[in-house]
Design an enzyme around this catalytic site. Structure first.
Site, PDB file in Angstrom:
ATOM      1  N   ARG A 157      -3.975  82.537  99.938  1.00 48.21           N
ATOM      2  CA  ARG A 157      -4.443  81.636 100.991  1.00 48.21           C
ATOM      3  C   ARG A 157      -3.760  81.893 102.344  1.00 48.21           C
ATOM      4  NH1 ARG A 157      -5.274  79.566  96.212  1.00 48.21           N
ATOM      5  NH2 ARG A 157      -3.293  80.603  95.889  1.00 48.21           N
ATOM      6  N   THR A 158      -2.429  81.897 102.342  1.00 46.23           N
ATOM      7  CA  THR A 158      -1.703  81.921 103.617  1.00 46.23           C
ATOM      8  C   THR A 158      -1.948  83.230 104.366  1.00 46.23           C
ATOM      9  OG1 THR A 158      -0.038  80.607 102.485  1.00 46.23           O
ATOM     10  CG2 THR A 158       0.546  81.454 104.654  1.00 46.23           C
TER      11      THR A 158
ATOM     12  N   LYS B  12      12.449 101.588  99.522  1.00 50.53           N
ATOM     13  CA  LYS B  12      13.490 102.639  99.611  1.00 50.53           C
ATOM     14  C   LYS B  12      14.817 102.056 100.091  1.00 50.53           C
ATOM     15  CE  LYS B  12       9.788 105.620 101.245  1.00 50.53           C
ATOM     16  NZ  LYS B  12       9.215 106.098 102.512  1.00 50.53           N
TER      17      LYS B  12
ATOM     18  N   ARG C  43       6.697  85.786 105.308  1.00 50.23           N
ATOM     19  CA  ARG C  43       6.971  85.078 104.045  1.00 50.23           C
ATOM     20  C   ARG C  43       8.062  85.846 103.322  1.00 50.23           C
ATOM     21  NH1 ARG C  43       2.761  82.802  99.598  1.00 50.23           N
ATOM     22  NH2 ARG C  43       2.630  81.217 101.211  1.00 50.23           N
TER      23      ARG C  43
ATOM     24  N   HIS D  45       7.428  75.533 104.322  1.00 54.24           N
ATOM     25  CA  HIS D  45       6.136  76.236 104.432  1.00 54.24           C
ATOM     26  C   HIS D  45       5.374  75.410 105.482  1.00 54.24           C
ATOM     27  CE1 HIS D  45       2.521  78.328 103.653  1.00 54.24           C
ATOM     28  NE2 HIS D  45       2.441  78.238 102.351  1.00 54.24           N
TER      29      HIS D  45
HETATM   30  N1   CP Z   1      -0.505  77.529  99.356  1.00 53.77           N
HETATM   31  C1   CP Z   1      -0.099  78.809  99.437  1.00 53.77           C
HETATM   32  O1   CP Z   1       0.896  79.099 100.091  1.00 53.77           O
HETATM   33  O2   CP Z   1      -0.872  79.704  98.758  1.00 53.77           O
HETATM   34  P1   CP Z   1      -0.610  81.282  98.749  1.00 53.77           P
HETATM   35  O3   CP Z   1       0.686  81.511  98.010  1.00 53.77           O
HETATM   36  O4   CP Z   1      -1.785  81.880  98.058  1.00 53.77           O
HETATM   37  O5   CP Z   1      -0.485  81.712 100.172  1.00 53.77           O
END
Ligand code: CP
Length: 315
Positions: free
Chosen positions: A63-64, A91, A113, A141
């Site tokens: 999603r993100t 590496k 992320r 998040h």
């Molecule tokens: N909600 C969320 O962060 O989903 P993803 O891990 O798929 O990005």
């Protein structure tokens, strides 16, 4: 009297803890303005034309990542996709060297992320590009928190006075933390629900109530946000069996009988169907799970637009 113009000053989005209510509302209002772009036959606006966004993902995402890519595309930015598996991180290259090398190619915004809490903050102190946190360790998040409050505001018009239960694996959840900061700043009351083994340390420092019984809470709340059990982040098993967890904390059709008729059922995804939520509930009439995903696009457009604006204010 004319509303005073709001000047956005942040060139990074690291977390919602450090944002004011006014700033969070400004992001949501900006996102509302961007929703229309996704309804056009040509889904584009030249807002970030000539800018380069790098998706720097050291953990998997559906999603993100997709949402940030689409958001950047819709604002006409160029997007570079980086994954740990196909990069020179395998590496031994460090996070900072990776970011500095990408920056040498002329990038404007890094969406990161990372499994290490604090990685986005560290990057923001060491590179010139804007940094947006797409999830760091157990910390935050922020865009998930923003899209969650955006979805609630859209459905319920205001968060003031709403009761919101966040259920499940709170201890390992950056989604829970960002939700707690955003919800309470916007006037909602938050109740964390789950087994004691899945509650975070220093819980008393958070502006929340705590319950160990979903059955005690379900009838009181306007919104219920079911968290995924994050097996990949756990050491020892925090509950005796999946069956027992599901029995005590799963959102089942039976349990939904006790809920308010207009309760909003949320989940950040990905869902463990049949564990934290039954499929009939996840796909049922109270579920706004796919609306959350849809709204995430407008929210991420707003965030990319605003950090770029913040970078220009800083100059
Ligand atoms: N909600 C969320 O962060 O989903 P993803 O891990 O798929 O990005």
């Amino acid at each position: 009297m004319k509303k005073k113009e709001f000047i956005w000053k942040h060139k990074h989005l690291i977390g919602l803890r450090e944002l004011s209510r006014e700033e969070i509302e400004h992001i949501l209002d900006t996102a509302a303005g961007f929703e229309e772009i996704s309804t056009r036959s040509v889904k584009k606006a030249p807002v970030l034309r000539g800018k380069v966004v790098v998706n720097l993902f050291f953990e998997d995402s559906t999603r993100t990542r997709t949402s940030f890519t689409l958001a950047a595309n819709r604002l006409s930015a160029d997007v570079v996709e980086f994954t740990k598996k196909s990069s020179s991180v395998s590496k031994g290259e460090t996070l900072l060297d990776t970011a500095k090398n990408l920056e040498a190619m002329g990038i404007d915004i890094v969406v990161i992320r990372h499994s290490a809490g604090g990685a986005p903050k560290f990057l923001s102190r060491n590179i010139n590009a804007c940094v947006v946190n797409a999830g760091d360790g157990y910390c935050e998040h922020p865009t998930q928190g923003l899209l969650d409050v955006y979805t609630i505001r859209k459905m319920k018009h205001s968060l003031q006075g709403l009761k919101v239960a966040i259920v499940g694996d709170i201890a390992h959840s950056r989604v829970a933390r960002s939700n707690i900061y955003a919800l309470t700043k916007l006037g909602a009351e938050v109740i964390l629900v789950g087994p004691p083994t899945l509650m975070p340390a220093k819980i008393e420092q958070l502006p929340v109530k705590v319950s160990y019984s979903l059955d005690d809470v379900i009838g009181q709340v306007d919104v219920i946000n079911m968290l995924r059990i994050q097996f990949e982040r756990m050491g020892a098993n925090p509950f005796p069996s999946v069956k027992e967890y599901s029995h005590n904390f799963g959102l089942t059709v039976e349990r939904m009988q006790k809920a308010k008729k207009d309760i909003l059922v949320m989940h950040p995804g990905p869902i463990n169907r049949g564990l934290e939520i039954e499929s009939e509930v996840a796909d049922g009439p109270n579920s706004v799970i796919l609306q959350q995903v849809q709204n995430g696009l407008a929210v991420r457009m707003a965030v990319l637009f605003l950090v770029n604006q913040g970078a220009m204010v800083k100059k």
